[in-house]
Design an enzyme around this catalytic site. Structure first.
Site, short mmCIF file in Angstrom:
data_model
loop_
_atom_site.label_atom_id
_atom_site.label_comp_id
_atom_site.label_asym_id
_atom_site.label_seq_id
_atom_site.Cartn_x
_atom_site.Cartn_y
_atom_site.Cartn_z
CG HIS A 101 7.53 69.41 -0.82
ND1 HIS A 101 8.88 69.92 -1.16
CD2 HIS A 101 6.75 69.28 -1.78
CE1 HIS A 101 8.45 70.37 -2.35
NE2 HIS A 101 7.24 69.93 -2.86
CB SER A 102 9.61 66.73 -3.34
OG SER A 102 10.36 66.08 -4.40
CG MET A 103 14.22 63.10 -0.97
SD MET A 103 16.02 63.75 -0.63
CE MET A 103 15.85 64.60 0.96
N GLY A 105 8.85 63.22 1.25
CA GLY A 105 7.50 62.50 1.39
C GLY A 105 7.86 60.83 1.07
CG ASN A 127 6.38 61.30 -2.22
OD1 ASN A 127 6.13 60.07 -1.70
ND2 ASN A 127 7.69 61.46 -2.43
#
Length: 199
Positions: A101-103, A105, A127
């Site tokens: 998830h996000s970072m 990713g 992401n």
């Protein structure tokens, strides 16, 4: 999949913590949280996913219940990728799914780029992945993978320092540094060696 177990994986500065759900013999899925989040990111999602997988959500270094890196150490993406490599080595996973998830990713995509033979699926939540200019990709992949592999190889070989007599310590120093004179080596050893009861 509501029940989980806590996991801890040793690293040179402490440990990386993780939460695990599902049967340990199930297909492995490594879950990675976003910037300043932690493994609890996945608490509501995991129970909705197929039950026959083994989900491990790690806390990146300095997040959740994982140890912080030593004071003054940077937290670069490649360091997080190295943490992932350490965790999957500890789990003895050869091939697995990555979900980030996000970072997390970005870290997952970078890991996938460096170690494609280890990843069967890549799931990115909020992401876009990891992008490099096409002319840079192969050189970047080779150099970064070499850095991580060398580091982990050195960590695996770490032993308790050997005790040597002052004469043997000087001989060892001179063998490793052919440009040193015996006098120069003795001067360096005054400050570069520690006396213990064993030698």
């Amino acid at each position: 999949l509501g029940m989980f177990s806590e996991r801890k994986f040793p690293v040179p500065w402490g440990h990386v913590a993780a939460k695990a759900w599902g049967p340990s013999e199930g297909h492995p899925v490594l879950c990675m949280h976003g910037w300043l989040d932690n493994a609890n990111t996945f608490d509501k999602l995991i129970p909705l996913l197929p039950r026959d997988y083994y989900y491990v959500a790690m806390d990146f270094s300095g997040h959740g219940l994982s140890s912080h890196r030593p004071a003054g150490s940077p937290y670069h993406f490649l360091d997080y990728v190295t943490d992932v490599r350490r965790v999957v080595a500890a789990l003895q996973w050869r091939r697995f799914t990555l979900m980030g998830h996000s970072m997390g990713g970005s870290v997952a995509a970078m890991f996938c780029f460096l170690y494609p033979e280890m990843v069967d699926k890549l799931i990115l939540l909020e992401n876009v992945g990891f992008l490099l200019a096409p002319e840079e990709t192969e050189a970047w992949r080779k150099s970064k993978r070499r850095v991580i592999d060398r580091l982990l190889s050195l960590e695996a070989k770490q032993q308790i320092p050997k005790a040597r007599s002052p004469k043997a310590a000087l001989q060892r120093l001179l063998e490793a540094n052919r440009h040193l004179t015996a006098e120069g080596g003795a001067i360096l050893l005054q400050r570069g060696a520690t006396e213990t009861p064993a030698g």
